[in-house]
Design a protein around this motif. Structure first.
Motif, PDB file in Angstrom:
ATOM      1  N   UNK A 128       0.876  -1.210  -0.003  1.00 43.99           N
ATOM      2  CA  UNK A 128       0.066   0.076   0.097  1.00 43.99           C
ATOM      3  C   UNK A 128       1.016   1.392   0.101  1.00 43.99           C
ATOM      4  N   UNK A 129       2.071   1.132  -0.489  1.00 40.56           N
ATOM      5  CA  UNK A 129       2.906   2.105  -0.373  1.00 40.56           C
ATOM      6  C   UNK A 129       2.386   3.617  -1.231  1.00 40.56           C
ATOM      7  N   UNK A 130       2.086   4.632  -0.904  1.00 40.17           N
ATOM      8  CA  UNK A 130       1.571   5.797  -1.496  1.00 40.17           C
ATOM      9  C   UNK A 130       0.224   5.950  -1.742  1.00 40.17           C
ATOM     10  N   UNK A 131      -0.506   4.834  -1.034  1.00 42.95           N
ATOM     11  CA  UNK A 131      -2.079   4.962  -1.097  1.00 42.95           C
ATOM     12  C   UNK A 131      -2.558   6.129  -0.513  1.00 42.95           C
ATOM     13  N   UNK A 132      -3.845   6.434  -0.591  1.00 47.89           N
ATOM     14  CA  UNK A 132      -4.714   7.407  -0.180  1.00 47.89           C
ATOM     15  C   UNK A 132      -5.549   6.542   0.774  1.00 47.89           C
ATOM     16  N   UNK A 133      -5.778   7.138   2.072  1.00 45.34           N
ATOM     17  CA  UNK A 133      -6.385   6.097   3.216  1.00 45.34           C
ATOM     18  C   UNK A 133      -7.506   7.045   3.773  1.00 45.34           C
TER      19      UNK A 133
ATOM     20  N   UNK B 179      -0.256   5.635  11.203  1.00 45.75           N
ATOM     21  CA  UNK B 179       1.040   6.425  10.984  1.00 45.75           C
ATOM     22  C   UNK B 179       2.095   5.437  11.374  1.00 45.75           C
ATOM     23  N   UNK B 180       2.064   4.849  12.614  1.00 45.49           N
ATOM     24  CA  UNK B 180       3.019   4.028  13.378  1.00 45.49           C
ATOM     25  C   UNK B 180       3.316   2.731  12.290  1.00 45.49           C
TER      26      UNK B 180
ATOM     27  N   UNK C 239       6.991   0.488   8.133  1.00 45.33           N
ATOM     28  CA  UNK C 239       7.346  -0.339   7.161  1.00 45.33           C
ATOM     29  C   UNK C 239       8.011   0.518   6.180  1.00 45.33           C
ATOM     30  N   UNK C 240       8.425   1.943   6.284  1.00 41.95           N
ATOM     31  CA  UNK C 240       9.097   2.685   5.205  1.00 41.95           C
ATOM     32  C   UNK C 240       8.227   2.968   4.022  1.00 41.95           C
ATOM     33  N   UNK C 241       6.851   3.201   4.459  1.00 37.56           N
ATOM     34  CA  UNK C 241       5.874   3.420   3.429  1.00 37.56           C
ATOM     35  C   UNK C 241       5.426   4.877   3.612  1.00 37.56           C
ATOM     36  N   UNK C 242       4.826   5.404   2.610  1.00 34.41           N
ATOM     37  CA  UNK C 242       4.122   6.851   2.703  1.00 34.41           C
ATOM     38  C   UNK C 242       2.668   6.598   2.265  1.00 34.41           C
ATOM     39  N   UNK C 243       1.810   7.533   2.752  1.00 35.26           N
ATOM     40  CA  UNK C 243       0.604   7.566   2.644  1.00 35.26           C
ATOM     41  C   UNK C 243      -0.200   8.700   2.599  1.00 35.26           C
ATOM     42  N   UNK C 244      -1.344   9.002   2.153  1.00 36.66           N
ATOM     43  CA  UNK C 244      -2.158  10.396   1.813  1.00 36.66           C
ATOM     44  C   UNK C 244      -3.284  10.226   2.922  1.00 36.66           C
ATOM     45  N   UNK C 245      -3.449  10.731   4.010  1.00 39.32           N
ATOM     46  CA  UNK C 245      -4.737  10.577   4.611  1.00 39.32           C
ATOM     47  C   UNK C 245      -5.858  11.299   4.149  1.00 39.32           C
ATOM     48  N   UNK C 246      -7.009  10.758   3.950  1.00 38.79           N
ATOM     49  CA  UNK C 246      -8.227  11.566   3.868  1.00 38.79           C
ATOM     50  C   UNK C 246      -9.113  11.608   5.193  1.00 38.79           C
TER      51      UNK C 246
ATOM     52  N   UNK D 265     -16.231   4.531  -0.974  1.00 38.87           N
ATOM     53  CA  UNK D 265     -17.150   3.934  -2.127  1.00 38.87           C
ATOM     54  C   UNK D 265     -17.325   5.147  -3.321  1.00 38.87           C
ATOM     55  N   UNK D 266     -17.073   6.123  -2.831  1.00 40.39           N
ATOM     56  CA  UNK D 266     -16.920   7.116  -4.059  1.00 40.39           C
ATOM     57  C   UNK D 266     -15.601   7.400  -4.589  1.00 40.39           C
ATOM     58  N   UNK D 267     -14.564   6.739  -4.085  1.00 42.12           N
ATOM     59  CA  UNK D 267     -13.419   6.719  -4.770  1.00 42.12           C
ATOM     60  C   UNK D 267     -12.281   7.832  -4.358  1.00 42.12           C
ATOM     61  N   UNK D 268     -12.714   8.369  -3.139  1.00 42.14           N
ATOM     62  CA  UNK D 268     -11.759   9.332  -2.702  1.00 42.14           C
ATOM     63  C   UNK D 268     -10.730   9.031  -2.190  1.00 42.14           C
ATOM     64  N   UNK D 269     -10.398   7.624  -1.684  1.00 37.21           N
ATOM     65  CA  UNK D 269      -9.239   6.967  -1.432  1.00 37.21           C
ATOM     66  C   UNK D 269      -9.194   5.556  -2.009  1.00 37.21           C
ATOM     67  N   UNK D 270      -7.933   5.129  -1.506  1.00 34.95           N
ATOM     68  CA  UNK D 270      -7.635   3.825  -2.180  1.00 34.95           C
ATOM     69  C   UNK D 270      -8.121   2.755  -1.074  1.00 34.95           C
ATOM     70  N   UNK D 271      -7.842   3.020   0.276  1.00 35.12           N
ATOM     71  CA  UNK D 271      -8.225   2.212   1.033  1.00 35.12           C
ATOM     72  C   UNK D 271      -8.952   2.713   2.326  1.00 35.12           C
ATOM     73  N   UNK D 272      -9.554   1.997   3.024  1.00 35.45           N
ATOM     74  CA  UNK D 272     -10.213   2.423   4.390  1.00 35.45           C
ATOM     75  C   UNK D 272      -9.826   1.740   5.514  1.00 35.45           C
TER      76      UNK D 272
END
Length: 337
Positions: free
Chosen positions: A141-146, A159-160, A165-172, A185-192
């Protein structure tokens, strides 16, 4: 979800509550009902059905307390609370007990003027992803929006995990779990991300539940349990032993269907549990049939689990860690003796 009240606000609320937590049992008896704080709608834990009746493992815990204290599981006033509101409502005396899917942490236990009474559900944080994303592990999930509810322990765990795990993400960020699911569901993020139990519940709310999958990783410990105010040991004991009674009943083989038959048992443990011998109820300042009433009217822990979140429910969650210790799980209660 599990929002953390600010310590300043908590200190004020604890001070304000100093006069309300001396005799909760008397207050409940005089009122004739238990004031019980539940979520603002989480299937499997506390949500209203088509008839407006509260259902779920947390809602049934409220009923178990009412059965123990008042002899009637229906004598409950359900108070719907957001994650932000829940601790203040308990501290101020608006509610008597808070079983609302709340994680037991040191900060909450030591700084909010509250006591956790046990663990009603062993949970852990996970990830819900769209099958279209084509991932099978959280490590992809590196770089995913959450999509995430803001100000929660879930946010800190996320965040921890990504940092370790040396990954980045974009919080929504959203204020409520419903908004979080809608954003996903609207596709504003990759994962929940949320507690796994909540992910299964939110997945059911999607227009196409089969379009998403819960990943296997569990990245945190989330012991969820009922909470009461500090300073009232009588009420603390009652709520604590209500939970223990449900677990002990399952271990003893006492169910809502056979509890009347079991009153004739020669087993001393069953006799003490059902009040046919001893004075266990008196020790809690309750009727000696307090545990009988819980099982007869609400059921043992296993019965409640299966119909609310287990394989007999739409969530279809395996017992796992929530199995009895005799079946390889973590559910274990002190004996009633």
């Amino acid at each position: 979800m599990k929002k953390i009240a600010t310590l300043v606000g908590a200190a004020v609320a604890v001070t304000a509550a100093a006069g309300v937590n001396a005799s909760t049992l008397d207050t409940v008896k005089n009122r004739g009902a238990v004031q019980c704080g539940v979520s603002d709608g989480l299937p499997g834990f506390s949500a209203t059905d088509s008839a407006g009746r509260w259902q779920g493992i947390d809602a049934d815990f409220c009923r178990a307390v009412a059965a123990a204290v008042l002899g009637d599981a229906e004598k409950v006033n359900f108070v719907s609370l957001t994650a932000t509101e829940r601790f203040t409502a308990l501290q101020s005396g608006e509610i008597d007990v808070l079983p609302r899917n709340t994680t037991w942490t040191l900060t909450r236990d030591a700084s909010l003027g509250l006591n956790f009474t046990g663990v009603n559900y062993y949970d852990g944080q996970g990830f819900l992803v769209s099958k279209e994303l084509g991932v099978s592990s959280a490590l992809e999930l590196d770089g995913a929006s959450v999509c995430i509810s803001s100000g929660t322990t879930t946010e800190l765990n996320l965040a921890d995990y990504f940092r370790m795990n040396g990954m980045s993400y974009e919080p929504v960020l959203y204020d409520t779990s419903d908004q979080t699911a809608a954003g996903f569901e609207a596709g504003r993020c990759d994962i929940l991300t949320s507690d796994q139990s909540q992910l299964y519940a939110l997945r059911l709310q999607l227009s196409d539940p089969d379009s998403a999958v819960v990943l296997p990783e569990v990245i945190s410990k989330e012991p969820l349990g009922p909470v009461v105010r500090q300073g009232d040991d009588v009420w603390f004991n009652i709520v604590k032993w209500t939970l223990f009674a449900k677990v002990n009943a399952e271990e003893l083989g006492i169910t809502s269907a056979n509890v009347d038959e079991m009153t004739s048992s020669n087993d001393p443990s069953v006799q003490r549990f059902l009040g046919t011998s001893g004075n266990m109820g008196e020790l809690l300042r309750l009727d000696n049939q307090w545990a009988y009433n819980i099982v007869k009217q609400v059921g043992n822990y296993g019965e409640v689990f299966e119909r609310t979140v287990g394989t007999a429910s739409p969530l279809n969650i395996e017992r796992g860690l929530n199995a009895l210790w005799t079946d390889g799980g973590l559910q274990y209660a002190p004996p009633i003796r």
